[in-house]
Design a protein around this motif. Sequence first.
Motif, PDB file in Angstrom:
ATOM      1  N   ILE A 169       0.931  -1.142  -0.085  1.00 61.01           N
ATOM      2  CA  ILE A 169       0.224  -0.079  -0.056  1.00 61.01           C
ATOM      3  C   ILE A 169       0.833   1.290   0.087  1.00 61.01           C
ATOM      4  CG2 ILE A 169      -1.710   1.014   1.315  1.00 61.01           C
ATOM      5  CD1 ILE A 169      -2.445  -1.446   2.540  1.00 61.01           C
ATOM      6  N   GLN A 170       0.569   2.239  -0.914  1.00 63.82           N
ATOM      7  CA  GLN A 170       1.434   3.538  -0.863  1.00 63.82           C
ATOM      8  C   GLN A 170       0.361   4.443  -0.019  1.00 63.82           C
ATOM      9  OE1 GLN A 170       4.372   3.944  -2.242  1.00 63.82           O
ATOM     10  NE2 GLN A 170       4.079   1.682  -2.609  1.00 63.82           N
ATOM     11  N   TRP A 171       1.095   4.771   1.035  1.00 61.74           N
ATOM     12  CA  TRP A 171       0.108   5.611   2.080  1.00 61.74           C
ATOM     13  C   TRP A 171       0.471   7.237   1.688  1.00 61.74           C
ATOM     14  CZ3 TRP A 171      -3.652   3.527   4.613  1.00 61.74           C
ATOM     15  CH2 TRP A 171      -3.611   2.367   4.965  1.00 61.74           C
ATOM     16  N   GLU A 172      -0.746   7.645   1.600  1.00 60.90           N
ATOM     17  CA  GLU A 172      -0.478   9.303   1.472  1.00 60.90           C
ATOM     18  C   GLU A 172      -0.093  10.003   2.921  1.00 60.90           C
ATOM     19  OE1 GLU A 172      -4.142  11.180   0.128  1.00 60.90           O
ATOM     20  OE2 GLU A 172      -4.207   9.615  -1.715  1.00 60.90           O
ATOM     21  N   ALA A 173       0.022  11.411   2.759  1.00 58.94           N
ATOM     22  CA  ALA A 173       0.608  11.959   4.177  1.00 58.94           C
ATOM     23  C   ALA A 173      -0.606  11.906   5.164  1.00 58.94           C
ATOM     24  CB  ALA A 173       1.096  13.447   3.793  1.00 58.94           C
ATOM     25  N   PRO A 174      -0.492  11.954   6.534  1.00 64.13           N
ATOM     26  CA  PRO A 174      -1.474  11.794   7.161  1.00 64.13           C
ATOM     27  C   PRO A 174      -2.422  13.083   7.297  1.00 64.13           C
ATOM     28  CG  PRO A 174       0.533  11.282   8.463  1.00 64.13           C
ATOM     29  CD  PRO A 174       1.037  11.720   7.159  1.00 64.13           C
ATOM     30  N   PHE A 175      -3.629  12.966   7.451  1.00 65.06           N
ATOM     31  CA  PHE A 175      -4.511  14.072   7.768  1.00 65.06           C
ATOM     32  C   PHE A 175      -5.108  14.252   9.200  1.00 65.06           C
ATOM     33  CE2 PHE A 175      -8.756  15.528   8.404  1.00 65.06           C
ATOM     34  CZ  PHE A 175      -8.537  16.855   7.815  1.00 65.06           C
ATOM     35  N   CYS A 176      -4.787  15.166   9.914  1.00 68.23           N
ATOM     36  CA  CYS A 176      -5.112  15.237  11.344  1.00 68.23           C
ATOM     37  C   CYS A 176      -5.991  16.186  11.573  1.00 68.23           C
ATOM     38  CB  CYS A 176      -3.807  15.746  12.125  1.00 68.23           C
ATOM     39  SG  CYS A 176      -2.504  14.483  12.018  1.00 68.23           S
ATOM     40  N   GLY A 177      -7.103  15.701  12.402  1.00 65.92           N
ATOM     41  CA  GLY A 177      -8.231  16.642  12.717  1.00 65.92           C
ATOM     42  C   GLY A 177      -7.669  17.656  13.581  1.00 65.92           C
ATOM     43  N   GLU A 178      -8.867  18.180  14.405  1.00 62.28           N
ATOM     44  CA  GLU A 178      -8.396  19.502  15.322  1.00 62.28           C
ATOM     45  C   GLU A 178      -7.986  18.822  16.785  1.00 62.28           C
ATOM     46  OE1 GLU A 178     -11.552  22.425  15.883  1.00 62.28           O
ATOM     47  OE2 GLU A 178     -11.654  22.720  13.790  1.00 62.28           O
ATOM     48  N   GLY A 179      -8.088  17.620  16.880  1.00 60.21           N
ATOM     49  CA  GLY A 179      -7.646  17.021  17.935  1.00 60.21           C
ATOM     50  C   GLY A 179      -6.257  16.183  17.785  1.00 60.21           C
ATOM     51  N   ASN A 180      -6.137  14.959  18.150  1.00 57.89           N
ATOM     52  CA  ASN A 180      -4.857  14.114  18.090  1.00 57.89           C
ATOM     53  C   ASN A 180      -5.344  13.164  16.964  1.00 57.89           C
ATOM     54  OD1 ASN A 180      -3.136  15.440  19.651  1.00 57.89           O
ATOM     55  ND2 ASN A 180      -4.029  14.253  21.401  1.00 57.89           N
ATOM     56  N   ASN A 181      -6.650  13.278  16.352  1.00 57.46           N
ATOM     57  CA  ASN A 181      -6.864  12.196  15.356  1.00 57.46           C
ATOM     58  C   ASN A 181      -6.226  12.344  14.148  1.00 57.46           C
ATOM     59  OD1 ASN A 181      -9.002  11.234  17.393  1.00 57.46           O
ATOM     60  ND2 ASN A 181      -9.942  13.280  16.945  1.00 57.46           N
ATOM     61  N   CYS A 182      -5.698  11.412  13.728  1.00 58.13           N
ATOM     62  CA  CYS A 182      -5.022  11.300  12.252  1.00 58.13           C
ATOM     63  C   CYS A 182      -5.367  10.023  11.615  1.00 58.13           C
ATOM     64  CB  CYS A 182      -3.420  11.459  12.565  1.00 58.13           C
ATOM     65  SG  CYS A 182      -2.886  13.151  13.201  1.00 58.13           S
ATOM     66  N   PHE A 183      -5.531  10.372  10.487  1.00 62.88           N
ATOM     67  CA  PHE A 183      -5.779   9.087   9.594  1.00 62.88           C
ATOM     68  C   PHE A 183      -5.027   9.102   8.167  1.00 62.88           C
ATOM     69  CE2 PHE A 183      -9.366  11.769   8.969  1.00 62.88           C
ATOM     70  CZ  PHE A 183      -9.485  12.039   7.699  1.00 62.88           C
ATOM     71  N   ARG A 184      -4.836   8.031   7.724  1.00 68.50           N
ATOM     72  CA  ARG A 184      -4.246   8.030   6.208  1.00 68.50           C
ATOM     73  C   ARG A 184      -5.034   7.315   5.170  1.00 68.50           C
ATOM     74  NH1 ARG A 184       1.985   6.656   6.816  1.00 68.50           N
ATOM     75  NH2 ARG A 184       2.020   7.785   5.139  1.00 68.50           N
ATOM     76  N   LEU A 185      -4.989   7.773   4.030  1.00 68.22           N
ATOM     77  CA  LEU A 185      -5.363   7.097   2.923  1.00 68.22           C
ATOM     78  C   LEU A 185      -4.226   6.597   2.092  1.00 68.22           C
ATOM     79  CD1 LEU A 185      -7.801   9.785   1.142  1.00 68.22           C
ATOM     80  CD2 LEU A 185      -8.357   7.783   2.747  1.00 68.22           C
ATOM     81  N   GLY A 186      -4.727   5.316   1.511  1.00 64.40           N
ATOM     82  CA  GLY A 186      -3.664   4.678   0.583  1.00 64.40           C
ATOM     83  C   GLY A 186      -4.300   3.715  -0.340  1.00 64.40           C
ATOM     84  N   THR A 187      -3.650   3.482  -1.535  1.00 68.58           N
ATOM     85  CA  THR A 187      -3.942   2.636  -2.631  1.00 68.58           C
ATOM     86  C   THR A 187      -2.811   1.814  -2.968  1.00 68.58           C
ATOM     87  OG1 THR A 187      -2.944   4.509  -4.163  1.00 68.58           O
ATOM     88  CG2 THR A 187      -5.477   4.453  -3.781  1.00 68.58           C
ATOM     89  N   ASP A 188      -3.505   0.640  -3.344  1.00 66.78           N
ATOM     90  CA  ASP A 188      -2.382  -0.750  -3.745  1.00 66.78           C
ATOM     91  C   ASP A 188      -2.321  -0.323  -5.430  1.00 66.78           C
ATOM     92  OD1 ASP A 188      -4.603  -1.772  -4.740  1.00 66.78           O
ATOM     93  OD2 ASP A 188      -4.780  -3.197  -3.166  1.00 66.78           O
ATOM     94  N   THR A 189      -1.698  -1.659  -6.084  1.00 65.16           N
ATOM     95  CA  THR A 189      -1.191  -1.644  -7.331  1.00 65.16           C
ATOM     96  C   THR A 189      -2.370  -1.843  -8.117  1.00 65.16           C
ATOM     97  OG1 THR A 189      -0.302  -3.710  -7.074  1.00 65.16           O
ATOM     98  CG2 THR A 189       1.319  -1.872  -7.202  1.00 65.16           C
ATOM     99  N   GLU A 190      -3.396  -2.452  -7.439  1.00 63.00           N
ATOM    100  CA  GLU A 190      -4.726  -3.111  -8.008  1.00 63.00           C
ATOM    101  C   GLU A 190      -5.903  -1.787  -8.116  1.00 63.00           C
ATOM    102  OE1 GLU A 190      -5.853  -6.698  -6.431  1.00 63.00           O
ATOM    103  OE2 GLU A 190      -3.822  -7.493  -6.848  1.00 63.00           O
ATOM    104  N   GLY A 191      -5.571  -0.794  -7.461  1.00 62.83           N
ATOM    105  CA  GLY A 191      -6.465   0.401  -7.399  1.00 62.83           C
ATOM    106  C   GLY A 191      -7.442   0.209  -6.109  1.00 62.83           C
TER     107      GLY A 191
END
Length: 63
Positions: free
Chosen positions: A4-26
Motif C-alpha cells: 500500500i502506498q500511503w498518503e501523508a496523514p490528515f489530522c483533525g483538530e484533536g490528535n485524530n490522524c488518519f491516512r489514505l492509501g492505494t495499492d497497485t490494483e486500485g
Amino acid sequence: MTDIQWEAPFCGEGNNCFRLGTDTEGNAYIAIAGQEDHPLTDTREALTRLILDIKAGKADHLL
C-alpha cells in the motif's frame, strides 16, 4: 499483505490522524496513522467521499 502506498496523514483538530492509501490494483485503504497494518478497505470513491464529508463537518463526531 498488499503493498500500500500511503498518503501523508490528515489530522483533525484533536490528535485524530488518519491516512489514505492505494495499492497497485486500485483498491483504497484508510487507517489510523501509526496503525497502517490494520486498514479498512473500500473503493477510492467511497473513502474520498467519507473524507470530504468529515472535512466539511458533516461527520465530525467520527473524529
